[in-house]
Design a protein around this motif. Structure first.
Motif, PDB file in Angstrom:
ATOM      1  N   SER A 132       0.832  -1.205   0.000  1.00 46.05           N
ATOM      2  CA  SER A 132       0.000   0.000   0.000  1.00 46.05           C
ATOM      3  C   SER A 132       0.865   1.253   0.000  1.00 46.05           C
ATOM      4  CB  SER A 132      -0.933   0.002   1.214  1.00 46.05           C
ATOM      5  OG  SER A 132      -0.193   0.020   2.414  1.00 46.05           O
ATOM      6  N   PHE A 133       0.253   2.374  -0.416  1.00 52.18           N
ATOM      7  CA  PHE A 133       0.903   3.689  -0.424  1.00 52.18           C
ATOM      8  C   PHE A 133      -0.033   4.719   0.180  1.00 52.18           C
ATOM      9  CE2 PHE A 133       2.830   2.184  -4.544  1.00 52.18           C
ATOM     10  CZ  PHE A 133       4.138   2.168  -4.112  1.00 52.18           C
ATOM     11  N   VAL A 134       0.545   5.774   0.745  1.00 54.53           N
ATOM     12  CA  VAL A 134      -0.207   6.979   1.075  1.00 54.53           C
ATOM     13  C   VAL A 134       0.764   8.153   1.012  1.00 54.53           C
ATOM     14  CG1 VAL A 134       0.075   6.911   3.589  1.00 54.53           C
ATOM     15  CG2 VAL A 134      -1.966   7.944   2.627  1.00 54.53           C
ATOM     16  N   GLN A 135       0.264   9.285   0.546  1.00 56.05           N
ATOM     17  CA  GLN A 135       1.067  10.497   0.494  1.00 56.05           C
ATOM     18  C   GLN A 135       0.628  11.395   1.629  1.00 56.05           C
ATOM     19  OE1 GLN A 135       1.082  12.427  -3.310  1.00 56.05           O
ATOM     20  NE2 GLN A 135       2.182  14.201  -2.549  1.00 56.05           N
ATOM     21  N   GLN A 136       1.551  11.715   2.522  1.00 53.21           N
ATOM     22  CA  GLN A 136       1.230  12.559   3.674  1.00 53.21           C
ATOM     23  C   GLN A 136       1.216  14.027   3.295  1.00 53.21           C
ATOM     24  OE1 GLN A 136       3.618  11.805   7.102  1.00 53.21           O
ATOM     25  NE2 GLN A 136       2.796  13.526   8.239  1.00 53.21           N
ATOM     26  N   ASN A 137       2.224  14.439   2.548  1.00 61.82           N
ATOM     27  CA  ASN A 137       2.308  15.821   2.073  1.00 61.82           C
ATOM     28  C   ASN A 137       3.186  15.810   0.822  1.00 61.82           C
ATOM     29  OD1 ASN A 137       5.081  15.890   2.972  1.00 61.82           O
ATOM     30  ND2 ASN A 137       4.335  16.298   5.041  1.00 61.82           N
ATOM     31  N   ASP A 138       3.597  16.980   0.331  1.00 59.61           N
ATOM     32  CA  ASP A 138       4.370  17.025  -0.913  1.00 59.61           C
ATOM     33  C   ASP A 138       5.727  16.345  -0.825  1.00 59.61           C
ATOM     34  OD1 ASP A 138       2.429  18.250  -2.354  1.00 59.61           O
ATOM     35  OD2 ASP A 138       3.300  20.263  -2.259  1.00 59.61           O
ATOM     36  N   SER A 139       6.242  16.134   0.378  1.00 58.15           N
ATOM     37  CA  SER A 139       7.581  15.566   0.475  1.00 58.15           C
ATOM     38  C   SER A 139       7.653  14.250   1.247  1.00 58.15           C
ATOM     39  CB  SER A 139       8.525  16.581   1.130  1.00 58.15           C
ATOM     40  OG  SER A 139       8.080  16.868   2.447  1.00 58.15           O
ATOM     41  N   THR A 140       6.542  13.768   1.795  1.00 57.28           N
ATOM     42  CA  THR A 140       6.582  12.543   2.586  1.00 57.28           C
ATOM     43  C   THR A 140       5.564  11.529   2.078  1.00 57.28           C
ATOM     44  OG1 THR A 140       7.222  13.819   4.534  1.00 57.28           O
ATOM     45  CG2 THR A 140       6.433  11.582   4.913  1.00 57.28           C
ATOM     46  N   TYR A 141       6.051  10.335   1.821  1.00 51.06           N
ATOM     47  CA  TYR A 141       5.222   9.229   1.351  1.00 51.06           C
ATOM     48  C   TYR A 141       5.414   8.052   2.304  1.00 51.06           C
ATOM     49  CZ  TYR A 141       5.468  12.033  -2.864  1.00 51.06           C
ATOM     50  OH  TYR A 141       5.398  13.067  -3.747  1.00 51.06           O
ATOM     51  N   TRP A 142       4.399   7.219   2.421  1.00 50.04           N
ATOM     52  CA  TRP A 142       4.466   6.030   3.254  1.00 50.04           C
ATOM     53  C   TRP A 142       4.191   4.813   2.378  1.00 50.04           C
ATOM     54  CZ3 TRP A 142       5.725   6.365   8.408  1.00 50.04           C
ATOM     55  CH2 TRP A 142       5.717   7.641   8.955  1.00 50.04           C
ATOM     56  N   ALA A 143       4.926   3.755   2.611  1.00 46.83           N
ATOM     57  CA  ALA A 143       4.709   2.500   1.885  1.00 46.83           C
ATOM     58  C   ALA A 143       4.517   1.380   2.896  1.00 46.83           C
ATOM     59  CB  ALA A 143       5.897   2.184   0.980  1.00 46.83           C
ATOM     60  N   GLY A 144       3.440   0.649   2.736  1.00 48.93           N
ATOM     61  CA  GLY A 144       3.218  -0.550   3.527  1.00 48.93           C
ATOM     62  C   GLY A 144       3.817  -1.719   2.779  1.00 48.93           C
ATOM     63  N   THR A 145       4.670  -2.471   3.453  1.00 48.00           N
ATOM     64  CA  THR A 145       5.341  -3.595   2.807  1.00 48.00           C
ATOM     65  C   THR A 145       5.012  -4.886   3.550  1.00 48.00           C
ATOM     66  OG1 THR A 145       7.395  -3.688   4.091  1.00 48.00           O
ATOM     67  CG2 THR A 145       7.273  -2.016   2.349  1.00 48.00           C
TER      68      THR A 145
END
Length: 182
Positions: A132-145
C-alpha cells in the motif's frame, strides 16, 4: 388481506431473480481487448482521467479507447520493475507509484514516460513486496510492505523503516487524517 399475502409470497419467491442492474458485458475490459492479464489486483483513475490497471502480469493504462501495457524488461532500466502489480497511487506531481510483488517501487513519470525504481536492500525498504501507499504531504510518502511500514522522502534520498513491534508485519490499509497526518 388475502391479496396482500399472495403479493408478499410472490415478491419473496422472485427476489432472488431480481438485480439492482441487469448484468452486462458492455464496457468490461478483458484480455481480448489487450489487458495484459485477467487477474486485476488494483485500479486507479488518475487526475487526467486515465484508468491504470495493475495485474498479475503488468501495468495497463486505459484512455477510454485503447490499452497501453507496461511490462518489465531486463534490457530497459526505465521499464516497470516487476510484472506483478499490487497497488497504485498518484502523487501531487501526477507521477504514478507502482507497488510490485517482489521488485519494490516503480514511479512512472508521465512527462518522460520512464520508470524510476526504489528497491531493497540498497534503498532501505524493509521488503520489496509493496502492499500500500499513502502520500502525507508534498515531500513525505508512506509505503506498507510485507515486512512493515516505511517513510520515503520526495527526493528518494531517505527511506526510514518504522518500528513494527506492535503492528502486523503486513501493512495493507492506509489513510491520512484531515490534518495531513498519515
Amino acid at each position: 388481506m388475502r391479496i396482500a399475502e399472495i403479493f408478499i409470497i410472490a415478491a419473496l419467491a422472485t427476489s432472488g431473480l431480481l438485480y439492482a442492474q441487469p448484468p452486462q458485458d458492455e464496457g468490461l475490459i478483458g484480455t481480448k481487448d489487450g489487458l495484459s492479464q485477467g487477474m486485476v489486483h488494483t485500479i486507479l483513475q488518475d487526475s487526467k482521467g486515465f484508468l491504470w490497471i495493475g495485474t498479475k502480469d503488468g501495468l495497463n493504462r486505459f484512455d477510454g479507447y485503447r490499452l497501453r501495457v507496461y511490462n518489465s524488461s531486463p534490457e530497459d532500466s526505465f521499464s516497470l520493475a516487476g510484472h506483478v502489480v499490487n497497488t497504485l497511487h498518484e502523487d501531487a506531481h501526477h507521477n504514478i507509484w507502482v507497488g510490485t510483488e517482489n521488485n519494490g517501487i516503480s514511479i512512472f513519470s508521465p512527462y518522460t514516460g520512464k520508470f524510476h525504481h526504489i528497491s531493497s536492500p540498497a534503498s532501505g525498504l524493509p521488503s520489496n513486496e509493496i502492499i500500500s501507499f499513502v502520500q502525507q504531504n508534498d515531500s513525505t510518502y508512506w509505503a506498507g510492505t510485507r515486512m512493515g511500514l516505511c517513510r520515503l522522502t520526495a527526493s528518494f534520498t531517505s527511506v526510514s523503516r518504522m518500528a513494527t513491534a506492535s503492528l502486523s508485519e503486513h501493512v495493507r490499509a492506509r489513510s491520512v487524517d484531515l490534518g495531513g497526518q498519515a
